[in-house]
Write an enzyme that holds these catalytic residues in place. Structure first.
Site, PDB file in Angstrom:
ATOM      1  N   ASP A   1     122.300 -29.659  70.328  1.00  0.00           N
ATOM      2  CA  ASP A   1     122.948 -31.396  70.515  1.00  0.00           C
ATOM      3  C   ASP A   1     123.173 -30.509  72.633  1.00  0.00           C
ATOM      4  O   ASP A   1     123.295 -32.082  73.205  1.00  0.00           O
ATOM      5  CB  ASP A   1     124.096 -31.221  69.948  1.00  0.00           C
ATOM      6  CG  ASP A   1     123.740 -31.732  68.575  1.00  0.00           C
ATOM      7  OD1 ASP A   1     122.453 -31.728  68.401  1.00  0.00           O
ATOM      8  OD2 ASP A   1     124.364 -31.835  67.437  1.00  0.00           O
TER       9      ASP A   1
ATOM     10  N   ASP B   1     123.225 -36.569  74.535  1.00  0.00           N
ATOM     11  CA  ASP B   1     123.026 -36.082  73.386  1.00  0.00           C
ATOM     12  C   ASP B   1     121.678 -35.071  74.294  1.00  0.00           C
ATOM     13  O   ASP B   1     121.156 -36.076  74.467  1.00  0.00           O
ATOM     14  CB  ASP B   1     123.694 -35.425  72.519  1.00  0.00           C
ATOM     15  CG  ASP B   1     125.340 -35.825  72.906  1.00  0.00           C
ATOM     16  OD1 ASP B   1     125.883 -36.294  72.782  1.00  0.00           O
ATOM     17  OD2 ASP B   1     125.364 -36.082  71.102  1.00  0.00           O
TER      18      ASP B   1
ATOM     19  N   HIS C   1     120.078 -38.680  67.823  1.00  0.00           N
ATOM     20  CA  HIS C   1     119.426 -37.619  68.058  1.00  0.00           C
ATOM     21  C   HIS C   1     118.116 -38.211  67.540  1.00  0.00           C
ATOM     22  O   HIS C   1     118.140 -38.456  66.584  1.00  0.00           O
ATOM     23  CB  HIS C   1     119.988 -36.403  67.413  1.00  0.00           C
ATOM     24  CG  HIS C   1     121.653 -36.201  67.691  1.00  0.00           C
ATOM     25  ND1 HIS C   1     122.331 -34.775  67.175  1.00  0.00           N
ATOM     26  CD2 HIS C   1     122.002 -36.588  69.079  1.00  0.00           C
ATOM     27  CE1 HIS C   1     123.122 -34.839  67.961  1.00  0.00           C
ATOM     28  NE2 HIS C   1     123.445 -35.438  69.116  1.00  0.00           N
TER      29      HIS C   1
ATOM     30  N   ASP D   1     114.969 -36.171  66.954  1.00  0.00           N
ATOM     31  CA  ASP D   1     114.922 -34.935  65.548  1.00  0.00           C
ATOM     32  C   ASP D   1     114.665 -35.288  64.122  1.00  0.00           C
ATOM     33  O   ASP D   1     113.822 -33.913  63.695  1.00  0.00           O
ATOM     34  CB  ASP D   1     114.915 -33.909  66.095  1.00  0.00           C
ATOM     35  CG  ASP D   1     116.476 -32.969  66.904  1.00  0.00           C
ATOM     36  OD1 ASP D   1     117.274 -33.944  66.019  1.00  0.00           O
ATOM     37  OD2 ASP D   1     116.727 -32.575  66.804  1.00  0.00           O
TER      38      ASP D   1
ATOM     39  N   ARG E   1     112.168 -45.288  60.095  1.00  0.00           N
ATOM     40  CA  ARG E   1     113.004 -45.869  61.595  1.00  0.00           C
ATOM     41  C   ARG E   1     111.773 -46.141  62.194  1.00  0.00           C
ATOM     42  O   ARG E   1     111.184 -44.868  63.565  1.00  0.00           O
ATOM     43  CB  ARG E   1     113.815 -45.035  61.980  1.00  0.00           C
ATOM     44  CG  ARG E   1     114.819 -44.740  60.569  1.00  0.00           C
ATOM     45  CD  ARG E   1     115.843 -43.572  61.579  1.00  0.00           C
ATOM     46  NE  ARG E   1     116.641 -42.432  60.767  1.00  0.00           N
ATOM     47  CZ  ARG E   1     117.370 -41.314  60.631  1.00  0.00           C
ATOM     48  NH1 ARG E   1     117.160 -40.595  61.259  1.00  0.00           N
ATOM     49  NH2 ARG E   1     118.525 -41.099  59.699  1.00  0.00           N
TER      50      ARG E   1
ATOM     51  N   SER F   1     124.747 -36.179  58.370  1.00  0.00           N
ATOM     52  CA  SER F   1     123.461 -36.589  58.656  1.00  0.00           C
ATOM     53  C   SER F   1     123.228 -37.612  57.670  1.00  0.00           C
ATOM     54  O   SER F   1     122.829 -36.947  56.192  1.00  0.00           O
ATOM     55  CB  SER F   1     122.780 -35.520  59.350  1.00  0.00           C
ATOM     56  OG  SER F   1     123.696 -34.973  59.975  1.00  0.00           O
ATOM     57  N   SER F   2     120.863 -37.979  57.493  1.00  0.00           N
ATOM     58  CA  SER F   2     120.834 -38.446  56.353  1.00  0.00           C
ATOM     59  C   SER F   2     119.752 -37.785  55.931  1.00  0.00           C
ATOM     60  O   SER F   2     119.718 -36.266  56.128  1.00  0.00           O
ATOM     61  CB  SER F   2     120.045 -39.757  57.356  1.00  0.00           C
ATOM     62  OG  SER F   2     118.754 -38.839  57.671  1.00  0.00           O
TER      63      SER F   2
ATOM     64  N   CYS G   1     117.623 -27.951  64.901  1.00  0.00           N
ATOM     65  CA  CYS G   1     119.056 -28.940  65.961  1.00  0.00           C
ATOM     66  C   CYS G   1     119.469 -27.264  66.036  1.00  0.00           C
ATOM     67  O   CYS G   1     120.071 -27.258  66.896  1.00  0.00           O
ATOM     68  CB  CYS G   1     120.217 -29.756  64.794  1.00  0.00           C
ATOM     69  SG  CYS G   1     119.680 -31.138  64.394  1.00  0.00           S
TER      70      CYS G   1
END
Length: 386
Positions: free
Chosen positions: A112, A198, A249, A251, A268, A304-305, A357
């Protein structure tokens, strides 16, 4: 000082060439990320319940560290040098002339804040107050690399004030209809008044850098990256994923696996007018399978998802490390010719990321290839406001 093959001690031009040295994060001293203008953490499926504050419980930290250590062991078993962040007390409050937070966050996700671009180390600005000093656990490593090889450059991006005016706090209360209306404007919780980015919003493709405009990277940040990197021979391409209402982010959305192949998020899609950059340069976009966990099944305090499933780590053009339970993704990658290594990583999820990450490339094989020979690119000229 150089390596035995004459390459610089810091050398990484893309996300997939053979990995030689890497930093793996640590959960030691981690805290819950506080509520602030750039972040509104919520207990999953219980938005009215207060989010925890202060240090994370020792047992939560221990479970995450067990998985991070296992990742380090797998990498070392493949001959990869693994480095770790220095101890840091994230429970310390932080005060500047512009803001204060009661505690900081963690060193689980070096990706990050730190990025290697060729032979250069860049420390990102960061977008959240609790992460203002998150570079400190890595400074001992940066100094070591910088002192050991005169070819290494080290750049610290300008720190933003993180004052109230840098944020758009009403963003968090916009109804879905308002988000939909604004989705093509790419206006999120940070304004355009200061340089904000970031490092995890960036993908490296040789001499081309792809940067997502998001809640954590604004247009001023992308403009700074252009001005900084273009004189060094790079091309910086902004990208957008307009169906992601909370982009942060790249990734878990757009993951290059090897030359010519990118794993994409079916929820997405890339903005239509930006697809040609890849398809006209012979890149194949392959949709990731549905994750094993649904969003409601993700860890209670994870922000996060479910698409952390996509957050894989390539250690060579033919070898990828995945979370051990993501069998549909394993099968897809195997069918595409990859060797798939697996590690458990679900306990790391609530610390803000997964395998990609939790790592920061220091050295990979490879050079500054031109992987977009037909790219239509206009450099940022002096005085331009792009």
């Amino acid at each position: 000082m150089a390596n035995g093959d004459g390459t610089a001690v810091v050398n990484s031009w893309n996300e997939w060439d053979t990995l030689r040295e890497v930093v793996v994060g640590s959960a030691d001293g981690a805290c819950y990320e506080p509520t602030e203008p750039g972040n509104r953490p919520q207990v999953r499926d219980r938005p009215d319940e207060p989010f925890p504050t202060g240090p994370k419980p020792p047992e939560v930290i221990a479970k995450a560290n067990e998985e991070l250590d296992r990742l380090a062991e797998v990498l070392e078993s493949r001959g990869i040098v693994v480095r770790r962040p220095a101890p840091y007390d994230f429970s310390q409050p932080l005060r500047t002339p512009h803001f204060g937070v009661e505690n900081q966050y963690c060193a689980v996700c070096p990706r990050d804040v730190m990025i290697t671009v060729g032979n250069e180390i860049i420390e990102a600005t960061m977008s959240r107050r609790a992460r203002y000093f998150e570079y400190e656990p890595y400074r001992h490593l940066v100094y070591e690399y910088w002192e050991s090889d005169p070819r290494i450059s080290w750049t610290v991006a300008p720190k933003p004030t993180m004052a109230s005016a840098m944020y758009r706090e009403e963003f968090w209360t916009w109804p879905l209809e308002e988000r939909h209306r604004r989705m093509h404007q790419s206006e999120f919780c940070v304004t355009q008044d200061e340089v904000v980015f970031d490092a995890a919003d960036m993908n490296r493709f040789g001499r081309d850098i792809v940067v997502q405009e998001s809640m954590t990277t604004n247009r001023a940040g992308i403009r700074w990256l252009k001005r900084h990197l273009e004189p060094r021979g790079f091309r910086v391409h902004p990208v957008h994923f307009p169906l992601d209402y909370f982009p942060s982010h790249i990734d878990c959305t757009f993951v290059p696996l090897r030359t010519g192949l990118i794993l994409t998020n079916p929820d997405r899609p890339l903005r239509e007018d930006e697809v040609a950059l890849f398809t006209e340069n012979d890149w194949k976009l392959v949709e990731a399978p549905e994750p094993v966990l649904s969003n409601s099944e993700m860890p209670t305090h994870c922000q996060s998802s479910k698409w952390l499933s996509m957050n894989v780590l390539s250690i060579s053009p033919t070898t990828v490390i995945c979370e051990e339970q993501e069998a549909p993704l394993h099968d897809l990658l195997t069918d595409m010719g990859f060797e798939v290594l697996t590690v458990p990583f679900r306990n790391v999820f609530e610390f803000g990321g997964s395998l990609h990450c939790a790592t920061w490339d220091i050295r990979r094989d490879g050079t500054a290839e031109d992987l977009f020979p037909r790219a239509k690119y206009t450099p940022l000229t002096a005085g331009s406001s792009r």
